[in-house]
Enzyme design. Structure first.
Site: not given
Ligand code: ACO
Length: 339
Positions: A126, A266, A296
């Site tokens: 990214c 980003h 993203n």
């Molecule tokens: N729908 C419903 N529930 C979901 C989903 C979904 N799409 N995805 C995850 N959950 C659930 C999980 O299974 C978890 O359930 P559990 O508690 O029963 O285990 C719960 O939701 C909470 O999950 P968390 O991982 O704690 O959620 P969080 O608040 O951390 O949000 C997210 C997750 C959106 C992925 C966040 O961590 C994030 O944005 N991280 C950064 C991602 C990013 O920017 N990546 C790209 C980087 S750049 C690159 O190079 C590609």
């Protein structure tokens, strides 16, 4: 106009480097959160509150990264008012090349008819567009090339595991491009700060298909050709790295965040954007956001946003623009530009 220091000035053998044209392309097909509800166990409410994403674009069947990159490039060349034959170098930043080789940049060169141009890809996930801007700027500054086309393009839908709700809701497809040239009497790109931490490589990876793990029926059945991510750790690292890189860029140029007209981070997640803005001390109206519409798009993200910010009148000549990026690698970076 803010007073700033140009760290690249005072070296008479180097030229300044400006972005003289921008363009972007996103595929027509929209995949909404409601559409995703029928693919994986998720809800519009979960996706919107955790990420700010409402919809993303998907490339058409047969539409590859090079096609999107070519269209964005055509628009950037038109906005710069130059012909493809005038381009000296094409750099494509992507983690979703059309194939292992040849490079996507060579395919774009062919598509454009940029017959004089050298072409290569770079990979910094990214962060790729800002890495590529930095590389391109040195070719122009050193008089090696006059006109460099920098493109960030991704078909993330080709590497997303559509059975994994943790990741498939986050990504989208698209491309953005910029033309870099020397514009007399302009400062242009003031500074770039790049960083990486390979010690955290496993936070975000696509393990299958490379030399470490060549494609076999087994790697396919183990779903190793899809991206994997530790979302929580990625989130924390993203905020810290983007804030630090942004502050370093501002510090190098002797300006504060209040001097910046438009911050283009980003577009990974609205919560990351808000946290970065708050820790940089930015007002909400300084931050450009389109993650709600595209999700993203990895290396294409800030390139598309930059084009939309210019087209929407958010950036005018002389304004300071701050790009801050973060991605797999880990990689991160910032660029401060006098537009
Ligand atoms: N729908 C419903 N529930 C979901 C989903 C979904 N799409 N995805 C995850 N959950 C659930 C999980 O299974 C978890 O359930 P559990 O508690 O029963 O285990 C719960 O939701 C909470 O999950 P968390 O991982 O704690 O959620 P969080 O608040 O951390 O949000 C997210 C997750 C959106 C992925 C966040 O961590 C994030 O944005 N991280 C950064 C991602 C990013 O920017 N990546 C790209 C980087 S750049 C690159 O190079 C590609």
């Amino acid at each position: 106009m803010p007073n700033f220091r140009n760290p690249r000035a005072g070296r008479p053998h180097l030229r300044t480097v400006s972005i003289t044209g921008v363009g972007s392309y996103v595929p027509a097909k929209v995949l909404s959160n409601a559409d995703l509800e029928s693919l994986v166990e998720t809800t519009d409410e979960w996706i919107t509150t955790r990420t700010g994403i409402r919809e993303r674009r998907l490339a058409a069947p047969g539409e590859a990264t090079s096609h999107m990159a070519t269209e964005a490039a055509r628009r950037a060349l038109a906005s710069a008012g130059i012909r493809a034959e005038e381009v000296d170098l094409i750099i494509v930043a992507t983690i979703t090349p059309d194939m292992q080789f040849p490079s996507t940049a060579c395919l774009v060169q062919r598509n454009l008819g940029a017959v004089r141009a050298a072409a290569f890809d770079i990979e910094a996930a990214c962060s790729g567009f800002v890495y590529a801007l930095d590389i391109a700027s040195h070719f122009v500054a050193s008089h090696t090339y006059n006109t460099v086309l920098v493109i960030g393009a991704e078909k993330m839908s080709s590497v997303v595991d559509w059975n994994d709700r943790n990741t498939c809701v986050l990504f989208g497809d698209g491309a953005g491009a910029a033309v870099l040239q020397n514009r007399p009497n302009a400062h242009g790109l003031l500074t770039t700060c790049l960083g990486s931490d390979g010690g955290k490589a496993s936070l975000l990876e696509l393990p299958g298909g490379g030399s470490a793990c060549p494609a076999t029926a087994d790697t396919v059945s183990r779903r190793l050709h899809f991206l994997r991510m530790d979302g929580k750790e990625t989130f924390k690292n993203a905020v810290n790295a983007m804030v630090a890189a942004g502050q370093e860029a501002l510090g190098r140029c002797g300006v504060t965040i209040a001097d910046v007209k438009c911050i283009i981070p980003h577009q990974a997640n609205q919560r990351i954007l808000s946290a970065v803005a708050e820790r940089l001390g930015a007002r909400e109206d300084q931050v450009f956001v389109n993650v709600d519409r595209y999700g993203n798009t990895s290396a294409a993200s800030v390139a598309i946003a930059l084009d939309e910010a210019v087209a929407g009148g958010r950036i005018g000549r002389g304004d300071l623009v701050l790009l801050v990026v973060f991605g797999a690698g880990l990689t991160w970076g910032a660029a401060l530009i006098e537009w």
